[in-house]
Design an enzyme around this catalytic site. Structure first.
Site, mmCIF file in Angstrom:
data_model
loop_
_atom_site.group_PDB
_atom_site.id
_atom_site.type_symbol
_atom_site.label_atom_id
_atom_site.label_comp_id
_atom_site.label_asym_id
_atom_site.label_seq_id
_atom_site.Cartn_x
_atom_site.Cartn_y
_atom_site.Cartn_z
ATOM 1 C CB CYS A 2 -0.890 0.026 1.233
ATOM 2 S SG CYS A 2 -1.861 -1.454 1.456
ATOM 3 N NE ARG A 27 4.844 1.390 -1.053
ATOM 4 C CZ ARG A 27 5.680 1.439 -0.030
ATOM 5 N NH1 ARG A 27 6.810 2.112 -0.151
ATOM 6 N NH2 ARG A 27 5.423 0.829 1.098
ATOM 7 C CD1 TRP A 74 -0.493 -5.683 -3.430
ATOM 8 C CD2 TRP A 74 -0.642 -6.653 -1.417
ATOM 9 N NE1 TRP A 74 -0.053 -6.974 -3.542
ATOM 10 C CE2 TRP A 74 -0.135 -7.596 -2.338
ATOM 11 C CE3 TRP A 74 -0.824 -7.042 -0.089
ATOM 12 C CZ2 TRP A 74 0.208 -8.894 -1.968
ATOM 13 C CZ3 TRP A 74 -0.489 -8.340 0.278
ATOM 14 C CH2 TRP A 74 0.023 -9.244 -0.664
ATOM 15 C CG ASN A 100 0.532 2.025 3.721
ATOM 16 O OD1 ASN A 100 -0.548 2.124 3.138
ATOM 17 N ND2 ASN A 100 1.659 2.559 3.265
ATOM 18 N N GLY A 101 -0.463 -1.419 6.509
ATOM 19 C CA GLY A 101 -0.194 -2.337 7.621
ATOM 20 C C GLY A 101 -1.435 -3.139 7.970
ATOM 21 C CD GLU A 484 16.990 -12.786 -8.679
ATOM 22 O OE1 GLU A 484 16.430 -13.359 -7.740
ATOM 23 O OE2 GLU A 484 16.656 -11.652 -9.071
ATOM 24 C CE LYS A 488 13.707 -10.616 -10.801
ATOM 25 N NZ LYS A 488 14.282 -10.680 -9.541
ATOM 26 C CD GLU A 491 10.061 -11.485 -8.813
ATOM 27 O OE1 GLU A 491 9.993 -11.073 -7.655
ATOM 28 O OE2 GLU A 491 11.004 -11.189 -9.576
ATOM 29 C CG HIS A 507 18.673 -36.580 -6.719
ATOM 30 N ND1 HIS A 507 18.954 -37.909 -6.475
ATOM 31 C CD2 HIS A 507 19.871 -35.972 -6.896
ATOM 32 C CE1 HIS A 507 20.270 -38.084 -6.473
ATOM 33 N NE2 HIS A 507 20.840 -36.920 -6.728
ATOM 34 C CE LYS A 606 11.602 -2.641 -5.958
ATOM 35 N NZ LYS A 606 12.328 -3.707 -6.688
#
Ligand code: G6P
Length: 611
Positions: A2, A27, A74, A100-101, A484, A488, A491, A507, A606
């Site tokens: 948020c 964000r 969000w 926010n939170g 990574e 990417k 995402e 395996h 973000k």
């Protein structure tokens, strides 16, 4: 997650808030809204969707005002719709709040207020808080006092801004666990969850601390604690420019940030290498150097991409500084009752410096007596402030949700730390140290070379953009690079991708391999190159499609891979700085080809400021 913007001053507020919210879009959010105060009444406009949808709403219902608050939400409690979007108002419609939170005890507060006859109109935890403030206002007739009383009853985290038609010439802002910054100008004041929302107006800022409550009027500001004591904070200066948070001609922030890496990698090592001594100097660690040099163990804790950087750090530090290193997901570390000794050093890696789990992990480590070090990008962030010492990576603002330049800058910081500790502890000779320092200095030009012509990677994206799965394999330093690369891709393109240590493929993942399965091998000419070549052969034998990231000089790979991307060579421990660049570009071009929203991928944020 948020985002918050608030303003009180002499200018029309709606455009200031809308533009500020646009700066916070990166964000991650799913609805947006604002509250404007004019003629002693509040106008609330809010919408599920993008800030541009809100902008249209504001154009249709224009309100002239010089004080207001705005929010991008969000969703955590309640689905993303118009009603659950912020701001929320109390039942009288005279107090508006953005938050926010998470208010953890919101259900108990709600029940108590409902018993007193207060009527709720949303599913959100935030409404419980604004109704509670309103109930206290009825008693105190003082907005700031009512906010403090309400916050004293709240469990959870918050960054909030409150505006009320009952006290029309002020904004009240408060934080606990969710960042807020005040912006200061002559006759006007700003508040935001991230300085990028206000840096176009002012560079003079104050970072609020947990349990601060700030009152902003057109004549000034005052910061108090929740316990009603006045606190003085230094005014700090934002050092980055507005250009740094614009796309500067690139189609997306992510592409811009990928291309910035020759510069950001250089910036992260600038002034820190002492070439003649073959070592590095990290000023922010000076005070903890004796502890670091003698650490019995290092625990690295982080989330997401920063966790991947931590894994590379583990390989480097164990090999060159001979210190045992453990890398822990912060979300697991904080609850696992970790064993921490006083001669352990905990390193928290976080681009934003605000990730809730990483912050909680470092607090846990501090409580248990460890020396805690931060590796952060955002100057003045909570993690940067709460650690005993730290290293800023100086990558500049990173706007694309998928981290790129911060990752490589984190790798540089870890390389410098490795060089410094390896030298201090006598495991790296001066000659070797000089060679490493020189290799580090050569990295930006090599990254530039990779970025000069991206057409081979665009061709590759064209060939594979319709894949539904991709496997990324690497070994040693490039095992985390494989993780990574896969992160990417998933995402931003929503293709399922997995990273694995190349040999571990046998395996399990080998069962997935058929002629439709692209397998990206990260295979620079390092110590274990031959072993990786054997793993490539295992994939080829099962008709998998091999995409290989290799060095220019590598001729073993010819005829073995279906597609080859060539990059310059460097020493083993620095190779992820180079191998990760084509992987970033591949994810980017595949996502663009699939028509995805690269900079704001669905559901992602973000900076994840909730658990
Ligand atoms: C989110 C972001 C990732 C990031 C992670 C950790 O998930 O989308 O890009 O790697 O948080 O963030 P931090 O700011 O702590 O590095």
């Amino acid at each position: 997650m948020c985002g918050i913007v608030g303003y009180i001053g002499f200018q029309e507020v709606a455009p200031i808030i809308i533009n500020g919210l646009k700066r916070l879009e990166y964000r991650g959010y799913d609805s947006a809204g604002l509250a404007l105060l004019s003629d002693n009444s509040l106008s609330i406009l809010k919408r599920a969707g993008k800030v541009t949808d809100l902008e249209t709403l504001v154009e249709v219902h224009p309100v002239s005002s010089t004080i207001g608050i705005g929010h991008t939400r969000w969703a955590t409690h309640g689905i993303p719709n118009d009603v659950n979007a912020h701001p929320h108002v109390d039942q009288t419609g005279t107090i508006a709040l953005v938050h926010n939170g998470i208010i953890e005890n919101h259900a108990a507060i709600r029940q108590r207020l409902q018993r007193d006859g207060i009527v709720f109109s949303t599913d959100t935890d935030t409404e419980a808080l604004v109704q509670l403030i309103s109930a206290f206002f009825d008693i105190t007739h003082d907005l700031e006092h009512a906010v403090r009383l309400a916050l004293n009853e709240v469990d959870g985290t918050y960054g909030i801004v409150v505006v009320s038609s009952r006290e029309p010439d002020k904004l009240i802002a408060a934080r606990r666990g969710s960042p807020l910054v005040l912006g200061i100008n002559e006759g006007e004041y700003f508040v935001a969850s991230d300085a990028s929302a206000i840096v176009g107006h002012t560079r003079q800022v104050i970072f609020l601390e947990d349990d601060d409550v700030a009152t902003l009027t057109r004549n000034g500001y005052e910061v108090k604690t929740l316990g009603d004591e006045i606190v003085e904070h230094e005014i700090e200066e934002i050092t980055y420019d507005i250009e740094q948070i614009e796309k500067s001609g690139f189609e997306h922030f992510m592409l811009k940030e990928i291309h910035e890496q020759p510069q950001t990698i250089m910036d992260s090592m600038r002034g820190r290498l002492i070439q003649e001594k073959g070592t590095a100097k990290l000023g922010g660690l000076r005070e903890v150097l004796p502890v670091l040099n003698n650490a019995r163990r290092i625990i690295i804790t982080a989330c997401g991409t920063s966790w991947h950087a931590g894994l590379v750090g583990e390989y480097m530090l164990e090999h060159y500084a001979r210190i045992p290193v453990e890398v822990e997901y912060a979300s697991e570390f904080r609850y696992k009752d970790p064993i921490i000794n006083e001669d352990d050093v905990v390193i928290a890696i976080s681009q934003s410096g605000e990730t809730a789990d990483t912050l909680a992990a470092l607090r846990e480590a501090k409580l248990r007596g460890a020396t805690v070090i931060g590796i952060c990008n955002v100057v003045g962030s909570t993690i940067a402030r709460e650690t005993h010492a730290g290293v800023y990576i100086h990558a500049g603002p990173e706007i694309g949700v998928a981290s790129t330049k911060a990752f490589t800058a984190q790798l540089v910081a870890l390389s410098l730390l490795t060089l410094m500790l390896g030298r201090n502890r006598g495991f790296i000779s001066i000659e070797e140290g000089r060679e490493f320092a020189q290799e580090l200095l050569n990295i930006p030009a090599k990254v530039e070379e990779i970025l000069r012509d991206t057409t081979p990677i665009q061709d590759l994206a064209e060939r594979y953009y319709q894949s539904s799965n991709v496997l990324y394999l690497g070994r040693g330093y490039n095992f985390p690079a494989a993780l990574e690369g896969a992160l990417k891709l998933k995402e931003i393109s929503y293709i399922h991708a997995e990273g694995y240590p190349a040999a571990e493929m046998k395996h399990g993942p080998i069962a997935l391999i058929d002629e439709n399965m692209p397998v990206v091998f990260i295979a620079p000419q390092d110590r274990i190159h031959e072993k990786v070549i054997s793993n490539i052969q295992e994939v080829k034998a099962r008709k998998g499609q091999v995409i290989a990231i290799v060095n220019h000089e590598d001729d073993v790979i010819d005829g073995l891979a279906d597609y080859i991307i060539r990059i310059p060579r460097t020493v083993d421990f620095l190779s992820p700085l180079l191998t990760s660049i084509p992987l970033q570009l591949l994810a980017y071009y595949i996502a663009v080809r699939r028509g995805c929203d690269v900079d704001q991928p669905r559901n992602l944020a973000k900076s994840v400021t909730v658990e």
